[in-house]
Design an enzyme around this catalytic site. Structure first.
Site, PDB file in Angstrom:
ATOM      1  N   LYS A  79       0.864  -1.185   0.000  1.00  0.00           N
ATOM      2  CA  LYS A  79       0.000   0.000   0.000  1.00  0.00           C
ATOM      3  C   LYS A  79       0.892   1.224   0.000  1.00  0.00           C
ATOM      4  O   LYS A  79       2.050   1.162   0.462  1.00  0.00           O
ATOM      5  CB  LYS A  79      -0.865   0.000   1.266  1.00  0.00           C
ATOM      6  CG  LYS A  79      -2.087   0.867   1.203  1.00  0.00           C
ATOM      7  CD  LYS A  79      -3.265   0.152   0.574  1.00  0.00           C
ATOM      8  CE  LYS A  79      -4.473   1.068   0.473  1.00  0.00           C
ATOM      9  NZ  LYS A  79      -5.631   0.406  -0.095  1.00  0.00           N
ATOM     10  N   GLY A 179     -22.919   4.427   3.950  1.00  0.00           N
ATOM     11  CA  GLY A 179     -22.046   4.887   2.866  1.00  0.00           C
ATOM     12  C   GLY A 179     -22.644   4.574   1.507  1.00  0.00           C
ATOM     13  O   GLY A 179     -22.867   3.411   1.168  1.00  0.00           O
ATOM     14  N   GLY A 181     -21.321   5.632  -1.553  1.00  0.00           N
ATOM     15  CA  GLY A 181     -20.331   6.045  -2.547  1.00  0.00           C
ATOM     16  C   GLY A 181     -20.283   5.059  -3.699  1.00  0.00           C
ATOM     17  O   GLY A 181     -21.286   4.417  -4.035  1.00  0.00           O
ATOM     18  N   VAL A 183     -19.053   2.097  -4.040  1.00  0.00           N
ATOM     19  CA  VAL A 183     -19.405   0.709  -3.710  1.00  0.00           C
ATOM     20  C   VAL A 183     -20.827   0.625  -3.165  1.00  0.00           C
ATOM     21  O   VAL A 183     -21.649  -0.175  -3.636  1.00  0.00           O
ATOM     22  CB  VAL A 183     -18.400   0.134  -2.682  1.00  0.00           C
ATOM     23  CG1 VAL A 183     -18.870  -1.208  -2.159  1.00  0.00           C
ATOM     24  CG2 VAL A 183     -17.016   0.013  -3.311  1.00  0.00           C
TER      25      VAL A 183
HETATM   26  P1  NAD Z   1     -16.354   6.414  -1.777  1.00  0.00           P
HETATM   27  O1  NAD Z   1     -15.472   7.490  -1.257  1.00  0.00           O
HETATM   28  O2  NAD Z   1     -16.828   6.456  -3.180  1.00  0.00           O
HETATM   29  O3  NAD Z   1     -17.669   6.320  -0.854  1.00  0.00           O
HETATM   30  C1  NAD Z   1     -17.664   6.417   0.534  1.00  0.00           C
HETATM   31  C2  NAD Z   1     -19.002   7.000   0.941  1.00  0.00           C
HETATM   32  O4  NAD Z   1     -19.084   6.971   2.360  1.00  0.00           O
HETATM   33  C3  NAD Z   1     -19.184   8.461   0.503  1.00  0.00           C
HETATM   34  O5  NAD Z   1     -20.462   8.623  -0.072  1.00  0.00           O
HETATM   35  C4  NAD Z   1     -19.037   9.226   1.818  1.00  0.00           C
HETATM   36  O6  NAD Z   1     -19.801  10.426   1.816  1.00  0.00           O
HETATM   37  C5  NAD Z   1     -19.560   8.226   2.813  1.00  0.00           C
HETATM   38  N1  NAD Z   1     -19.101   8.385   4.182  1.00  0.00           N
HETATM   39  C6  NAD Z   1     -17.879   8.750   4.611  1.00  0.00           C
HETATM   40  N2  NAD Z   1     -17.842   8.758   5.961  1.00  0.00           N
HETATM   41  C7  NAD Z   1     -19.058   8.380   6.376  1.00  0.00           C
HETATM   42  C8  NAD Z   1     -19.646   8.184   7.652  1.00  0.00           C
HETATM   43  N3  NAD Z   1     -18.955   8.393   8.778  1.00  0.00           N
HETATM   44  N4  NAD Z   1     -20.928   7.762   7.714  1.00  0.00           N
HETATM   45  C9  NAD Z   1     -21.639   7.551   6.579  1.00  0.00           C
HETATM   46  N5  NAD Z   1     -21.148   7.737   5.341  1.00  0.00           N
HETATM   47  C10 NAD Z   1     -19.876   8.151   5.250  1.00  0.00           C
HETATM   48  O7  NAD Z   1     -15.589   5.046  -1.458  1.00  0.00           O
HETATM   49  P2  NAD Z   1     -15.896   3.622  -2.086  1.00  0.00           P
HETATM   50  O8  NAD Z   1     -14.987   3.395  -3.246  1.00  0.00           O
HETATM   51  O9  NAD Z   1     -17.354   3.432  -2.235  1.00  0.00           O
HETATM   52  O10 NAD Z   1     -15.360   2.687  -0.910  1.00  0.00           O
HETATM   53  C11 NAD Z   1     -16.118   2.500   0.275  1.00  0.00           C
HETATM   54  C12 NAD Z   1     -15.339   1.613   1.246  1.00  0.00           C
HETATM   55  O11 NAD Z   1     -15.043   0.370   0.608  1.00  0.00           O
HETATM   56  C13 NAD Z   1     -13.981   2.166   1.671  1.00  0.00           C
HETATM   57  O12 NAD Z   1     -13.707   1.754   2.993  1.00  0.00           O
HETATM   58  C14 NAD Z   1     -13.002   1.508   0.709  1.00  0.00           C
HETATM   59  O13 NAD Z   1     -11.707   1.433   1.247  1.00  0.00           O
HETATM   60  C15 NAD Z   1     -13.632   0.137   0.606  1.00  0.00           C
HETATM   61  N6  NAD Z   1     -13.293  -0.588  -0.627  1.00  0.00           N
HETATM   62  C16 NAD Z   1     -13.581  -0.049  -1.842  1.00  0.00           C
HETATM   63  C17 NAD Z   1     -13.263  -0.764  -2.991  1.00  0.00           C
HETATM   64  C18 NAD Z   1     -13.610  -0.238  -4.353  1.00  0.00           C
HETATM   65  O14 NAD Z   1     -13.588  -1.009  -5.328  1.00  0.00           O
HETATM   66  N7  NAD Z   1     -13.952   1.034  -4.489  1.00  0.00           N
HETATM   67  C19 NAD Z   1     -12.651  -2.026  -2.905  1.00  0.00           C
HETATM   68  C20 NAD Z   1     -12.381  -2.557  -1.630  1.00  0.00           C
HETATM   69  C21 NAD Z   1     -12.707  -1.823  -0.498  1.00  0.00           C
END
Ligand code: NAD
Length: 349
Positions: A79, A179, A181, A183
């Site tokens: 990482k 969340g 976002g 995912v």
């Molecule tokens: P993202 O930034 O697109 O979405 C995160 C969402 O969570 C946002 O809408 C944000 O406003 C919201 N958020 C942040 N803090 C919050 C809180 N305290 N309470 C409620 N909502 C909150 O990220 P993502 O790509 O959707 O990833 C989400 C999680 O999944 C992360 O932990 C990331 O590390 C993990 N992840 C993502 C992937 C991927 O393919 N994108 C793969 C493995 C793991």
């Protein structure tokens, strides 16, 4: 640009990267290359101190070792992080300087997009390094991993439903999602299509409104999400949210979501187990994203079939973990750790 080695007893290689002329301070951590080149994303965010940034890099890179092993990939764990607010400090020069540091690892570390990075940023990093995945263009480009991550989490939710509620069908099940976002949003669409009812929260009110309008979701506040009555809780925002404060509040039968490092401490797996809440280990549930990125790292020609097969294998692994955990009456987190440790036969002494 200066790269200095940071002493570590737990990781194969830890490097501090600095290019003062571009305001760059960052870290690259290679936890393990036992299964193959270390792979894991590049994160940019404001950290309170270098110690905090280093600790995050070490923790996340170790998590990648387990995630890649659980997904059956010939990849180790790594990482990297860049310190600072991406909105103000991120420049093409800074990204290219970081790319030189990735290149200097000579393929022992492959990077990809993580928090604070966009595909365009990764393309900038890739101008200086061959070891960048998740690009939008190129022969083996794998693009946005989120839809595949969400597919894997959906499968994990079906698995915990089968084990904790007696039926994999999600029709009529109530799922609380933290969340919305990349995912979480994709996951919610899949859950809705499977007939589930959604309870949602996000710090961004527009996302919540969109889920209410297009998916008929029930909105709750940021804190209420822990206390709502639901069948399954899907954390898809931040880490550390399963802890001594939140676990006693949960009114669900299972937790399965996409956020990395959901457990604040390993003991929190025991707290969940003690409360009879089935926990799908996060690094197994969310392995779809790295499976998708692996097609680019490994130069896979037939990406769609390869990803499908790896997702099916990941689903079987999750099923086996949950079955073994039930038989042994332990947390699935304990079984998952055993599974990945056993799979990590070193390639070389
Ligand atoms: P993202 O930034 O697109 O979405 C995160 C969402 O969570 C946002 O809408 C944000 O406003 C919201 N958020 C942040 N803090 C919050 C809180 N305290 N309470 C409620 N909502 C909150 O990220 P993502 O790509 O959707 O990833 C989400 C999680 O999944 C992360 O932990 C990331 O590390 C993990 N992840 C993502 C992937 C991927 O393919 N994108 C793969 C493995 C793991």
């Amino acid at each position: 640009m200066n790269i200095t080695q940071v002493a570590s007893h737990t990781h194969e290689g830890v490097y501090r990267v600095e290019a003062a002329e571009f305001g760059l301070v960052g870290f690259i951590a290679i936890h393990s290359t036992a299964l193959g080149p270390a792979a894991g994303g590049l994160r940019m965010k404001p950290y309170g101190s270098e110690d905090e940034a280093l600790t995050d890099t070490l923790r996340l890179s170790e998590g990648m070792t387990y995630k890649n092993a659980a997904a059956g990939l010939p990849l180790g764990g790594g990482k990297s992080v860049i310190m600072g607010d991406p909105a103000t400090l991120k420049t093409p020069e800074l990204l290219r300087a970081f790319g030189k540091a990735v290149e200097a690892c000579e393929g022992r570390y492959w990077t990809a997009e993580d928090m604070g990075m966009t595909p365009a940023d990764m393309a900038e990093v890739a101008k200086e390094s061959r070891y960048v995945a998740g690009l939008a263009d190129g022969k083996f480009a794998s693009g946005d991993p989120s839809p595949i991550t969400a597919r894997g989490i959906f499968n994990a939710i079906r698995q915990v439903s089968a084990h904790a509620l007696g039926d994999a069908s999600l029709n009529g099940r109530v799922i609380s999602v933290q969340g919305l976002g990349h995912v979480g949003w994709n996951l919610c669409h899949r859950l809705k299509a499977a007939g589930a009812e959604l309870i949602v929260t996000d710090i961004d009110p527009d996302r919540v409104q969109a889920a209410v309008a297009s998916l008929g979701a029930t909105p709750v506040s940021l804190d209420e999400i822990y206390a709502v009555e639901a069948d399954i809780f899907a954390p898809c925002a931040i880490g550390g949210i399963l802890n001594a404060n939140t676990i006693p509040m949960l009114k669900v039968k299972a937790v399965a979501g996409g956020a990395n490092n959901q457990l604040a401490t390993p003991q929190d797996a025991e707290l969940l187990h003690g409360r009879g809440i089935l926990y799908a280990p996060d690094y197994v549930a969310n392995g779809g994203g790295i499976i998708n990125a692996a097609t680019e790292i490994l130069g896979i020609e037939n990406q769609v079939d390869w990803v499908d097969e790896k997702l099916r294998a990941l689903d079987r692994t999750m099923g086996d973990i949950l079955t073994s955990a039930k038989e042994a009456n332990v947390s699935p987190a304990v079984v998952a750790q055993d599974v990945v440790t056993r799979s990590m036969t070193p390639r070389a002494a």
